[in-house]
Write a protein that holds these residues in place. Structure first.
Motif, PDB file in Angstrom:
ATOM      1  N   ARG A  86       0.751  -1.285   0.163  1.00  0.00           N
ATOM      2  CA  ARG A  86      -0.107  -0.058   0.063  1.00  0.00           C
ATOM      3  C   ARG A  86       0.959   1.170  -0.071  1.00  0.00           C
ATOM      4  O   ARG A  86       0.621   2.300  -0.650  1.00  0.00           O
ATOM      5  N   LEU A  87       1.956   1.123   0.658  1.00  0.00           N
ATOM      6  CA  LEU A  87       2.940   2.391   0.951  1.00  0.00           C
ATOM      7  C   LEU A  87       3.566   2.674  -0.654  1.00  0.00           C
ATOM      8  O   LEU A  87       3.962   3.650  -1.101  1.00  0.00           O
ATOM      9  N   ALA A  88       3.781   1.478  -1.239  1.00  0.00           N
ATOM     10  CA  ALA A  88       4.378   1.257  -2.586  1.00  0.00           C
ATOM     11  C   ALA A  88       3.618   1.987  -3.631  1.00  0.00           C
ATOM     12  O   ALA A  88       3.775   2.810  -4.370  1.00  0.00           O
ATOM     13  N   VAL A  89       2.222   1.740  -3.507  1.00  0.00           N
ATOM     14  CA  VAL A  89       1.088   2.391  -4.372  1.00  0.00           C
ATOM     15  C   VAL A  89       1.109   3.955  -4.094  1.00  0.00           C
ATOM     16  O   VAL A  89       0.978   4.743  -5.142  1.00  0.00           O
ATOM     17  N   ALA A  90       1.039   4.226  -2.762  1.00  0.00           N
ATOM     18  CA  ALA A  90       1.144   5.533  -2.470  1.00  0.00           C
ATOM     19  C   ALA A  90       2.294   6.398  -3.027  1.00  0.00           C
ATOM     20  O   ALA A  90       2.242   7.326  -3.769  1.00  0.00           O
ATOM     21  N   ALA A  91       3.708   5.762  -2.672  1.00  0.00           N
ATOM     22  CA  ALA A  91       4.682   6.401  -3.315  1.00  0.00           C
ATOM     23  C   ALA A  91       4.593   6.497  -4.999  1.00  0.00           C
ATOM     24  O   ALA A  91       5.120   7.534  -5.507  1.00  0.00           O
ATOM     25  N   ALA A  92       3.981   5.445  -5.592  1.00  0.00           N
ATOM     26  CA  ALA A  92       3.998   5.440  -7.128  1.00  0.00           C
ATOM     27  C   ALA A  92       3.277   6.414  -7.521  1.00  0.00           C
ATOM     28  O   ALA A  92       3.401   7.162  -8.386  1.00  0.00           O
ATOM     29  N   LEU A  93       2.139   6.772  -6.885  1.00  0.00           N
ATOM     30  CA  LEU A  93       1.213   7.909  -6.964  1.00  0.00           C
ATOM     31  C   LEU A  93       1.875   9.220  -7.071  1.00  0.00           C
ATOM     32  O   LEU A  93       1.915  10.250  -7.654  1.00  0.00           O
ATOM     33  N   VAL A  94       2.751   9.490  -5.970  1.00  0.00           N
ATOM     34  CA  VAL A  94       3.415  10.765  -5.784  1.00  0.00           C
ATOM     35  C   VAL A  94       4.374  10.990  -6.879  1.00  0.00           C
ATOM     36  O   VAL A  94       4.723  11.952  -7.474  1.00  0.00           O
ATOM     37  N   LEU A  95       5.310   9.761  -7.121  1.00  0.00           N
ATOM     38  CA  LEU A  95       5.958   9.780  -8.296  1.00  0.00           C
ATOM     39  C   LEU A  95       5.395  10.197  -9.790  1.00  0.00           C
ATOM     40  O   LEU A  95       6.099  10.800 -10.674  1.00  0.00           O
ATOM     41  N   ALA A  96       4.223   9.378  -9.913  1.00  0.00           N
ATOM     42  CA  ALA A  96       3.613   9.813 -11.008  1.00  0.00           C
ATOM     43  C   ALA A  96       3.101  11.026 -11.336  1.00  0.00           C
ATOM     44  O   ALA A  96       3.220  11.885 -12.394  1.00  0.00           O
ATOM     45  N   GLY A  97       2.953  11.795 -10.179  1.00  0.00           N
ATOM     46  CA  GLY A  97       2.319  13.284 -10.199  1.00  0.00           C
ATOM     47  C   GLY A  97       3.788  14.037 -10.494  1.00  0.00           C
ATOM     48  O   GLY A  97       3.690  15.066 -11.421  1.00  0.00           O
ATOM     49  N   LEU A  98       4.837  13.890  -9.931  1.00  0.00           N
ATOM     50  CA  LEU A  98       5.929  14.502 -10.364  1.00  0.00           C
ATOM     51  C   LEU A  98       6.376  14.418 -11.675  1.00  0.00           C
ATOM     52  O   LEU A  98       6.809  15.384 -12.502  1.00  0.00           O
ATOM     53  N   CYS A  99       6.417  13.095 -12.061  1.00  0.00           N
ATOM     54  CA  CYS A  99       6.911  13.041 -13.499  1.00  0.00           C
ATOM     55  C   CYS A  99       5.732  13.646 -14.669  1.00  0.00           C
ATOM     56  O   CYS A  99       6.253  13.941 -15.587  1.00  0.00           O
ATOM     57  N   TYR A 100       4.389  13.552 -14.492  1.00  0.00           N
ATOM     58  CA  TYR A 100       3.617  14.249 -15.160  1.00  0.00           C
ATOM     59  C   TYR A 100       3.421  15.728 -15.229  1.00  0.00           C
ATOM     60  O   TYR A 100       2.934  16.434 -16.160  1.00  0.00           O
ATOM     61  N   SER A 101       4.479  16.216 -14.200  1.00  0.00           N
ATOM     62  CA  SER A 101       4.789  17.849 -14.129  1.00  0.00           C
ATOM     63  C   SER A 101       6.049  17.989 -14.922  1.00  0.00           C
ATOM     64  O   SER A 101       6.708  19.117 -14.543  1.00  0.00           O
ATOM     65  N   SER A 102       6.665  17.047 -15.707  1.00  0.00           N
ATOM     66  CA  SER A 102       7.793  17.224 -16.408  1.00  0.00           C
ATOM     67  C   SER A 102       7.885  18.605 -17.159  1.00  0.00           C
ATOM     68  O   SER A 102       9.068  19.097 -17.572  1.00  0.00           O
ATOM     69  N   TRP A 103       6.752  19.269 -17.847  1.00  0.00           N
ATOM     70  CA  TRP A 103       6.629  20.240 -18.364  1.00  0.00           C
ATOM     71  C   TRP A 103       7.225  21.580 -17.715  1.00  0.00           C
ATOM     72  O   TRP A 103       7.690  22.413 -18.561  1.00  0.00           O
ATOM     73  N   VAL A 104       7.576  21.390 -16.527  1.00  0.00           N
ATOM     74  CA  VAL A 104       8.119  22.849 -15.820  1.00  0.00           C
ATOM     75  C   VAL A 104       9.546  22.767 -16.272  1.00  0.00           C
ATOM     76  O   VAL A 104      10.157  24.036 -16.102  1.00  0.00           O
ATOM     77  N   ALA A 139      -2.746  21.327 -11.828  1.00  0.00           N
ATOM     78  CA  ALA A 139      -3.587  20.691 -10.699  1.00  0.00           C
ATOM     79  C   ALA A 139      -3.583  19.156 -10.867  1.00  0.00           C
ATOM     80  O   ALA A 139      -3.886  18.672  -9.625  1.00  0.00           O
ATOM     81  N   ILE A 140      -3.757  18.629 -11.888  1.00  0.00           N
ATOM     82  CA  ILE A 140      -3.602  17.282 -12.081  1.00  0.00           C
ATOM     83  C   ILE A 140      -2.492  16.466 -11.247  1.00  0.00           C
ATOM     84  O   ILE A 140      -2.697  15.406 -10.538  1.00  0.00           O
ATOM     85  N   SER A 141      -1.359  17.124 -11.731  1.00  0.00           N
ATOM     86  CA  SER A 141      -0.079  16.652 -11.200  1.00  0.00           C
ATOM     87  C   SER A 141       0.001  16.638  -9.511  1.00  0.00           C
ATOM     88  O   SER A 141       0.045  15.509  -8.873  1.00  0.00           O
ATOM     89  N   LEU A 142      -0.600  17.891  -8.940  1.00  0.00           N
ATOM     90  CA  LEU A 142      -0.798  18.013  -7.572  1.00  0.00           C
ATOM     91  C   LEU A 142      -1.790  17.130  -6.994  1.00  0.00           C
ATOM     92  O   LEU A 142      -1.733  16.627  -5.978  1.00  0.00           O
ATOM     93  N   TRP A 143      -2.824  16.665  -7.626  1.00  0.00           N
ATOM     94  CA  TRP A 143      -3.838  16.113  -7.327  1.00  0.00           C
ATOM     95  C   TRP A 143      -3.507  14.654  -7.014  1.00  0.00           C
ATOM     96  O   TRP A 143      -3.875  13.824  -6.030  1.00  0.00           O
ATOM     97  N   LEU A 144      -2.469  14.198  -8.066  1.00  0.00           N
ATOM     98  CA  LEU A 144      -2.151  12.611  -8.047  1.00  0.00           C
ATOM     99  C   LEU A 144      -1.216  12.446  -6.754  1.00  0.00           C
ATOM    100  O   LEU A 144      -1.361  11.791  -6.044  1.00  0.00           O
ATOM    101  N   ILE A 145      -0.480  13.693  -6.305  1.00  0.00           N
ATOM    102  CA  ILE A 145       0.483  13.616  -5.385  1.00  0.00           C
ATOM    103  C   ILE A 145      -0.346  13.666  -4.264  1.00  0.00           C
ATOM    104  O   ILE A 145       0.052  12.779  -3.013  1.00  0.00           O
ATOM    105  N   ALA A 146      -1.657  14.453  -3.921  1.00  0.00           N
ATOM    106  CA  ALA A 146      -2.374  14.474  -2.762  1.00  0.00           C
ATOM    107  C   ALA A 146      -3.124  13.016  -2.594  1.00  0.00           C
ATOM    108  O   ALA A 146      -3.010  12.639  -1.335  1.00  0.00           O
ATOM    109  N   LEU A 147      -3.337  12.669  -3.792  1.00  0.00           N
ATOM    110  CA  LEU A 147      -3.954  11.155  -3.360  1.00  0.00           C
ATOM    111  C   LEU A 147      -3.096  10.156  -2.841  1.00  0.00           C
ATOM    112  O   LEU A 147      -3.209   9.429  -2.149  1.00  0.00           O
ATOM    113  N   GLY A 148      -1.728  10.259  -3.447  1.00  0.00           N
ATOM    114  CA  GLY A 148      -0.573   9.368  -2.772  1.00  0.00           C
ATOM    115  C   GLY A 148      -0.544   9.613  -1.457  1.00  0.00           C
ATOM    116  O   GLY A 148      -0.278   8.559  -0.559  1.00  0.00           O
TER     117      GLY A 148
END
Length: 223
Positions: free
Chosen positions: A11-29, A200-209
Motif C-alpha cells: 500500500r505504501l508502494a502504491v502511494a509512493a508510485a502515485l506521488v512519483l507519477a504526479g512528479l513525472c507528469y509535471s515534467s513540463w516545468v 492541478a492534475i499533477s498535484l492531485w495525484l500527489i495528494a491522492l498518494g
C-alpha cells in the motif's frame, strides 16, 4: 495471500508510485530551464514533445513514466484496498488516464509550426486529439469519484476533502477558461490555462498518494 505486513508495504508502494507519477507528469516545468524557446502564455504543452522539437524525449519520458506507474498502480490498488463503487470507479478512471497518457506520448503532435493559426485546439485535426481528450475525460472522472469518496468515507480521506477539493476547483476553472475562450476571438493566455490545469492534475495525484496511507479499511468500508 500476502501477510498484513506485506500488504502494508504494498500500500505504501502504491502511494509512493502515485506521488512519483504526479512528479513525472509535471515534467513540463522543465521548459523554464531548458532552451526549448517556447512561449508559455500562448503555447500548448503538446508542442513541447511534438515531432522534431528539441528535448522532446525529456517531456515524452516524463509522461511515459507517469503513465506506466498509473497503469500498474490502478489494478494493484483494486486488489489491495477494499472495493467500493466510488473508489473502484476512480481506480478504473486512473487506469484509463494512464493508458491515454501513454498513447499521448507515443502519438505526438505533428506539424505544430502552424498551431497558432488553427484556433484553441489545433490537435483536433490530428490523432493526438483523441488521446488527449480521453486523458482529460478520464482524469476528470477519477478526480470527481475520489472527491465524492473523500466526503463519504470519513474521516481518513481528509487530504482529498481539503487540498483535493481545492485542486478540483482550480482544474475545473482552468478547463472552463479554455473551453470558453475557444468561442472567443484572441488568445486569452490559453497556455497559462492549460498549465494550470495540468499542474492541478499533477498535484492531485500527489495528494491522492499522501491520502492513501490514511485510507484504512474501516474508513473505506463505512458508508
Amino acid at each position: 495471500m500476502a501477510g498484513s505486513r506485506e500488504i502494508a508495504h504494498l500500500r505504501l508502494a502504491v502511494a509512493a508510485a502515485l506521488v512519483l507519477a504526479g512528479l513525472c507528469y509535471s515534467s513540463w516545468v522543465l521548459e523554464f530551464v531548458l532552451p526549448v524557446h517556447s512561449a508559455p502564455v500562448d503555447s500548448f504543452l503538446s508542442e513541447l514533445d511534438a515531432e522534431g522539437k528539441p528535448y522532446r524525449w525529456v517531456f515524452a519520458t516524463g509522461d511515459k513514466i507517469a503513465a506506466a506507474l498509473l497503469i500498474a498502480v490502478a489494478p494493484t490498488a483494486l486488489w489491495l484496498f477494499p472495493r467500493r463503487p466510488l473508489t473502484t470507479l476512480g481506480w478504473l478512471a486512473l487506469l484509463c488516464f494512464g493508458a491515454a497518457t501513454l498513447a499521448d506520448a507515443l502519438v505526438p503532435l505533428r506539424d505544430c509550426a502552424d498551431c497558432a493559426d488553427r484556433g484553441l485546439f489545433p490537435q483536433l485535426r490530428q490523432p493526438h486529439a483523441l488521446t488527449s481528450t480521453l486523458a482529460v475525460a478520464s482524469i476528470a472522472v477519477a478526480v470527481l469519484a475520489f472527491t465524492r469518496a473523500a466526503f463519504r468515507y470519513r474521516p481518513h480521506w481528509r487530504i482529498l476533502r481539503t487540498l483535493g477539493l481545492v485542486l478540483l476547483i482550480i482544474g475545473a476553472l482552468a478547463t472552463g477558461w479554455m473551453l470558453a475562450a475557444d468561442r472567443l476571438p484572441g488568445d486569452y493566455a490559453l497556455g497559462i490555462a492549460q498549465r494550470i490545469q495540468v499542474g492541478a492534475i499533477s498535484l492531485w495525484l500527489i495528494a491522492l498518494g499522501f491520502a492513501l496511507p490514511r485510507a484504512d479499511e474501516s474508513a473505506m468500508l463505512s458508508a
